[in-house]
Write an enzyme that holds these catalytic residues in place. Structure first.
Site, PDB file in Angstrom:
ATOM      1  N   HIS A 150       5.596  47.798 -42.271  1.00  0.00           N
ATOM      2  CA  HIS A 150       5.854  46.524 -41.582  1.00  0.00           C
ATOM      3  C   HIS A 150       4.634  45.600 -41.710  1.00  0.00           C
ATOM      4  O   HIS A 150       4.779  44.400 -41.950  1.00  0.00           O
ATOM      5  CB  HIS A 150       6.090  46.756 -40.080  1.00  0.00           C
ATOM      6  CG  HIS A 150       7.342  47.512 -39.744  1.00  0.00           C
ATOM      7  ND1 HIS A 150       7.354  48.605 -38.907  1.00  0.00           N
ATOM      8  CD2 HIS A 150       8.631  47.315 -40.108  1.00  0.00           C
ATOM      9  CE1 HIS A 150       8.597  49.045 -38.778  1.00  0.00           C
ATOM     10  NE2 HIS A 150       9.384  48.293 -39.495  1.00  0.00           N
ATOM     11  N   LYS A 158      20.764  50.715 -28.766  1.00  0.00           N
ATOM     12  CA  LYS A 158      19.785  51.720 -29.207  1.00  0.00           C
ATOM     13  C   LYS A 158      18.949  52.199 -28.036  1.00  0.00           C
ATOM     14  O   LYS A 158      18.688  51.429 -27.109  1.00  0.00           O
ATOM     15  CB  LYS A 158      18.830  51.123 -30.253  1.00  0.00           C
ATOM     16  CG  LYS A 158      19.368  51.149 -31.663  1.00  0.00           C
ATOM     17  CD  LYS A 158      18.259  50.771 -32.623  1.00  0.00           C
ATOM     18  CE  LYS A 158      18.749  50.730 -34.069  1.00  0.00           C
ATOM     19  NZ  LYS A 158      17.714  50.230 -34.972  1.00  0.00           N
ATOM     20  N   ARG A 211      13.375  48.072 -48.975  1.00  0.00           N
ATOM     21  CA  ARG A 211      12.961  49.297 -49.681  1.00  0.00           C
ATOM     22  C   ARG A 211      13.972  49.562 -50.781  1.00  0.00           C
ATOM     23  O   ARG A 211      15.127  49.139 -50.678  1.00  0.00           O
ATOM     24  CB  ARG A 211      12.914  50.483 -48.711  1.00  0.00           C
ATOM     25  CG  ARG A 211      11.684  50.449 -47.800  1.00  0.00           C
ATOM     26  CD  ARG A 211      11.813  51.428 -46.674  1.00  0.00           C
ATOM     27  NE  ARG A 211      12.993  51.081 -45.874  1.00  0.00           N
ATOM     28  CZ  ARG A 211      13.236  51.570 -44.653  1.00  0.00           C
ATOM     29  NH1 ARG A 211      12.402  52.415 -44.107  1.00  0.00           N
ATOM     30  NH2 ARG A 211      14.323  51.212 -43.988  1.00  0.00           N
ATOM     31  N   SER A 229      10.277  53.793 -39.534  1.00  0.00           N
ATOM     32  CA  SER A 229       9.904  54.157 -38.156  1.00  0.00           C
ATOM     33  C   SER A 229      10.548  55.491 -37.776  1.00  0.00           C
ATOM     34  O   SER A 229       9.933  56.320 -37.115  1.00  0.00           O
ATOM     35  CB  SER A 229      10.369  53.086 -37.177  1.00  0.00           C
ATOM     36  OG  SER A 229       9.672  51.899 -37.401  1.00  0.00           O
TER      37      SER A 229
HETATM   38  O1  PNS Z   1      14.270  47.342 -37.359  1.00  0.00           O
HETATM   39  P1  PNS Z   1      15.768  47.310 -37.352  1.00  0.00           P
HETATM   40  O2  PNS Z   1      16.334  48.059 -36.156  1.00  0.00           O
HETATM   41  O3  PNS Z   1      16.374  47.747 -38.650  1.00  0.00           O
HETATM   42  O4  PNS Z   1      16.185  45.753 -37.168  1.00  0.00           O
HETATM   43  C1  PNS Z   1      17.518  45.344 -37.095  1.00  0.00           C
HETATM   44  C2  PNS Z   1      17.589  43.941 -36.474  1.00  0.00           C
HETATM   45  C3  PNS Z   1      16.940  43.962 -35.121  1.00  0.00           C
HETATM   46  C4  PNS Z   1      16.862  42.964 -37.365  1.00  0.00           C
HETATM   47  C5  PNS Z   1      19.085  43.507 -36.347  1.00  0.00           C
HETATM   48  O5  PNS Z   1      19.771  44.480 -35.611  1.00  0.00           O
HETATM   49  C6  PNS Z   1      19.251  42.157 -35.674  1.00  0.00           C
HETATM   50  O6  PNS Z   1      19.053  41.140 -36.289  1.00  0.00           O
HETATM   51  N1  PNS Z   1      19.638  42.160 -34.384  1.00  0.00           N
HETATM   52  C7  PNS Z   1      19.840  40.956 -33.592  1.00  0.00           C
HETATM   53  C8  PNS Z   1      21.310  40.791 -33.200  1.00  0.00           C
HETATM   54  C9  PNS Z   1      22.061  39.967 -34.226  1.00  0.00           C
HETATM   55  O7  PNS Z   1      21.750  38.827 -34.504  1.00  0.00           O
HETATM   56  N2  PNS Z   1      23.109  40.588 -34.835  1.00  0.00           N
HETATM   57  C10 PNS Z   1      23.908  39.990 -35.860  1.00  0.00           C
HETATM   58  C11 PNS Z   1      23.272  40.203 -37.208  1.00  0.00           C
HETATM   59  S1  PNS Z   1      24.468  40.476 -38.432  1.00  0.00           S
END
Ligand code: PNS
Length: 172
Positions: A17, A41, A90, A128
């Site tokens: 990150h 989560k 990745r 993570s």
């Molecule tokens: O580190 P992660 O858990 O892979 O990140 C995922 C994240 C937080 C970037 C994604 O879940 C997100 O954007 N969540 C916010 C909610 C949202 O906008 N959802 C619609 C996206 S399609």
């Protein structure tokens, strides 16, 4: 002014990150790294703890700010007058999910675009969840996370019961 948001769970922040944050910060005027509180989560670290580790990691990068939110990413961008989403990619494994999210976010707000930075080779295998699992099982995570995160992981797992540790490994 180019304002971008790099969202994630950061549970916990890894060197992968930090590599993306450092490189993205050179491409924009302001980069907001946002800890997302996802109600579906159960993270190992609280949002406050994740923010603390994030703040420590970016304290020397001038144009990087941090924040956290629960809700839609596009709404968070709007609130901060940002129109760029930054994601790390990745090899292979991330592509399908990230592609779907990028298209969905643009469907939600067509002024937002996602830019992807390829992870550096040395972090291509770091996540993570793998860091949590290795730390939970007493393995060596040196070089995968900053030393203060390593310490926080050790403290966290030392404080968890065997049952909680088992649940943690199974999460995500
Ligand atoms: O580190 P992660 O858990 O892979 O990140 C995922 C994240 C937080 C970037 C994604 O879940 C997100 O954007 N969540 C916010 C909610 C949202 O906008 N959802 C619609 C996206 S399609």
């Amino acid at each position: 002014m180019k304002i971008a948001v790099y969202p994630g769970s950061f549970d916990p922040i890894t060197n992968g990150h930090i590599d993306i944050i450092t490189r993205a910060s050179r491409l924009v005027d302001k980069l907001i790294v946002a800890v997302v509180k996802n109600p579906s989560k159960t993270p190992l670290f609280t949002a406050g703890e994740r923010m603390e580790m994030l703040n420590e990691s970016v304290k020397n990068i001038k144009n990087v700010k941090t924040d956290n939110f629960m809700g839609l990413l596009v709404d968070f961008l709007k609130k901060h007058k940002a129109d760029i989403i930054v994601k790390g990619l990745r090899p292979v494994s991330d592509f399908e999910f990230e592609y779907q999210m990028a298209l969905m976010n643009r469907k939600l707000d067509n002024k937002m675009d996602t830019i992807f930075l390829m992870t550096s080779n040395e972090y291509a295998f770091v996540s993570s969840s793998s860091v949590r699992e290795i730390a939970c099982l007493g393995g060596n995570i040196k070089g995968l996370v900053p030393p203060y995160v390593e310490k926080r992981l050790k403290q966290k797992y030392a404080s968890l019961s065997v049952e909680k540790k088992r649940q943690q490994i199974e999460v995500d």
